[in-house]
Write a protein that holds these residues in place. Structure first.
Motif, PDB file in Angstrom:
ATOM      1  N   VAL A 180       0.903  -1.064   0.064  1.00 12.63           N
ATOM      2  CA  VAL A 180       0.113  -0.019   0.193  1.00 12.63           C
ATOM      3  C   VAL A 180       0.830   1.325   0.041  1.00 12.63           C
ATOM      4  N   PHE A 181       0.573   2.055  -0.890  1.00 18.59           N
ATOM      5  CA  PHE A 181       1.426   3.489  -0.882  1.00 18.59           C
ATOM      6  C   PHE A 181       0.462   4.473  -0.304  1.00 18.59           C
TER       7      PHE A 181
ATOM      8  N   PRO B 221       0.236   5.250 -14.671  1.00 20.25           N
ATOM      9  CA  PRO B 221      -0.298   4.130 -14.390  1.00 20.25           C
ATOM     10  C   PRO B 221       0.142   3.019 -14.525  1.00 20.25           C
ATOM     11  N   GLU B 222       0.818   2.932 -15.803  1.00 19.85           N
ATOM     12  CA  GLU B 222       1.538   1.475 -16.082  1.00 19.85           C
ATOM     13  C   GLU B 222       2.408   1.251 -15.230  1.00 19.85           C
ATOM     14  N   PHE B 223       3.071   2.131 -14.274  1.00 19.57           N
ATOM     15  CA  PHE B 223       4.058   1.730 -13.213  1.00 19.57           C
ATOM     16  C   PHE B 223       3.424   0.626 -12.318  1.00 19.57           C
ATOM     17  N   PHE B 224       2.002   0.995 -11.921  1.00 22.48           N
ATOM     18  CA  PHE B 224       1.364   0.040 -10.981  1.00 22.48           C
ATOM     19  C   PHE B 224       0.591  -1.026 -11.798  1.00 22.48           C
ATOM     20  N   GLU B 225       0.654  -0.941 -12.841  1.00 22.59           N
ATOM     21  CA  GLU B 225      -0.369  -2.298 -13.628  1.00 22.59           C
ATOM     22  C   GLU B 225       0.248  -3.446 -13.372  1.00 22.59           C
ATOM     23  N   GLY B 226      -0.456  -4.395 -13.318  1.00 22.62           N
ATOM     24  CA  GLY B 226       0.089  -5.835 -13.063  1.00 22.62           C
ATOM     25  C   GLY B 226       0.828  -6.328 -11.798  1.00 22.62           C
ATOM     26  N   LYS B 227       0.749  -5.201 -10.856  1.00 25.18           N
ATOM     27  CA  LYS B 227       1.420  -5.296  -9.551  1.00 25.18           C
ATOM     28  C   LYS B 227       0.450  -5.241  -8.541  1.00 25.18           C
TER      29      LYS B 227
ATOM     30  N   VAL C 230      12.065   3.113  -5.134  1.00 26.64           N
ATOM     31  CA  VAL C 230      11.064   2.345  -4.464  1.00 26.64           C
ATOM     32  C   VAL C 230      10.842   0.855  -4.696  1.00 26.64           C
ATOM     33  N   GLU C 231      11.198   0.594  -5.941  1.00 23.79           N
ATOM     34  CA  GLU C 231      11.075  -0.907  -6.184  1.00 23.79           C
ATOM     35  C   GLU C 231      11.991  -1.462  -5.381  1.00 23.79           C
ATOM     36  N   ALA C 232      13.475  -0.980  -5.398  1.00 24.87           N
ATOM     37  CA  ALA C 232      14.460  -1.407  -4.570  1.00 24.87           C
ATOM     38  C   ALA C 232      14.287  -1.461  -3.197  1.00 24.87           C
ATOM     39  N   ALA C 233      13.478  -0.574  -2.668  1.00 25.05           N
ATOM     40  CA  ALA C 233      13.265  -0.475  -1.277  1.00 25.05           C
ATOM     41  C   ALA C 233      12.017  -1.471  -0.901  1.00 25.05           C
ATOM     42  N   ILE C 234      11.094  -1.986  -1.894  1.00 25.49           N
ATOM     43  CA  ILE C 234      10.116  -2.827  -1.761  1.00 25.49           C
ATOM     44  C   ILE C 234      10.587  -4.216  -1.727  1.00 25.49           C
ATOM     45  N   ALA C 235      11.595  -4.649  -2.565  1.00 30.08           N
ATOM     46  CA  ALA C 235      12.299  -5.615  -2.449  1.00 30.08           C
ATOM     47  C   ALA C 235      13.137  -5.939  -1.193  1.00 30.08           C
ATOM     48  N   LYS C 236      13.966  -4.920  -0.619  1.00 33.84           N
ATOM     49  CA  LYS C 236      14.473  -4.931   0.481  1.00 33.84           C
ATOM     50  C   LYS C 236      13.589  -5.267   1.683  1.00 33.84           C
ATOM     51  N   SER C 237      12.561  -4.627   1.604  1.00 30.71           N
ATOM     52  CA  SER C 237      11.569  -4.825   2.653  1.00 30.71           C
ATOM     53  C   SER C 237      11.096  -6.105   2.748  1.00 30.71           C
ATOM     54  N   LEU C 238      10.864  -6.845   1.652  1.00 28.71           N
ATOM     55  CA  LEU C 238       9.977  -8.201   1.500  1.00 28.71           C
ATOM     56  C   LEU C 238      11.014  -9.164   1.976  1.00 28.71           C
ATOM     57  N   ASN C 239      12.333  -8.852   1.816  1.00 33.50           N
ATOM     58  CA  ASN C 239      13.309  -9.879   2.050  1.00 33.50           C
ATOM     59  C   ASN C 239      14.022  -9.653   3.605  1.00 33.50           C
ATOM     60  N   LYS C 240      13.335  -8.849   4.211  1.00 29.06           N
ATOM     61  CA  LYS C 240      13.864  -9.030   5.559  1.00 29.06           C
ATOM     62  C   LYS C 240      13.426 -10.013   6.495  1.00 29.06           C
TER      63      LYS C 240
END
Length: 229
Positions: free
Chosen positions: A50-51, A65-71, A219-229
């Motif tokens: 959630v943003f 919008p394309e940045f959010f599509e499919g995610k 933000v993509e890198a931050a999300i990946a980092k958070s999910l891997n914590k």
């Protein structure tokens, strides 16, 4: 004359009704109530994010919008909002959606005084409150730096740049203390005035497509980092 008085009374009543309605839903809980109700629970293995934020956040999905599509990403930004408003709606618009991660971008409208005067510690307390709520509910926390701003076009002369720098230092320190992810947009976008250059924001506050393209890999890198914590 009588018609004029009736017209003026109707105008005053309309204005009162509008203001009264705002006062009754100060955090704008109504904005996403229908969308939240329609949103299905996360599927097994879904990395919902959630943003949470203000016009910069909602403007992102409008401009890109394309940045959010499919995610499995949910945008819950509301234009003009300050951290106390976000704090009130945080349970409805973040926790109850059961994300794995929340990306919070907030603070600039507080500095602009959108809902009244706020000190930097007051803003930070609200950010901490949201982070604590997320953590208590098993949600990974990403706290974004406030974007640079040399001045606010809707309220000039406040000299926000040094206040934003001070707030960002506090956000970063808090992330280091609590183990949250700090997302540093500021360093990637700031100019030599400690503002946001026109190439990234025509009004020097709200990002253009070019501005969002700078933010996206961060933000993509931050999300990946958070999910891997």
């Amino acid at each position: 004359m009588k018609k004029f008085k009736i017209f003026m009374l109707a105008t005053l009543l309309s204005t009162f009704a509008a203001n009264y309605g705002f006062a009754q839903d100060w955090p704008n809980l109504a904005e996403f109530q229908e969308a939240n109700a329609a949103l299905e629970a996360p599927k097994e293995g879904e990395d919902r994010v959630v943003f949470m934020g203000n016009s910069i956040t909602i403007g992102w999905i409008n401009s890109r919008p394309e940045f959010f599509e499919g995610k499995p990403w949910v945008n819950r930004g509301i234009s003009g909002q300050t951290t106390p408003q976000m704090l009130v709606r945080f349970r409805q618009d973040v926790i109850d959606l059961h994300p794995k991660v929340v990306v919070l971008l907030a603070g600039t409208n507080d500095i602009a005084g959108n809902t009244g005067p706020s000190t930097i510690p007051m803003i930070m307390d609200n950010i901490k409150g949201m982070a604590e709520m997320a953590h208590a509910n098993g949600i990974k926390v990403i706290l974004s730096s406030t974007l640079p701003a040399y001045d606010y076009p809707w309220r000039t002369g406040l000299e926000p740049a040094p206040k934003i720098i001070e707030l960002n230092k506090m956000i970063k320190a808090y992330c280091e203390e609590k183990g949250h992810t700090y997302l540093d947009y500021f360093s990637a976008m700031v100019d030599d005035r400690n503002g946001l250059p026109k190439k990234y924001a025509e009004d020097e506050v709200h990002p253009t497509v070019a501005g969002y393209k700078v933010m996206e890999p961060l933000v993509e890198a931050a999300i990946a980092k958070s999910l891997n914590k």
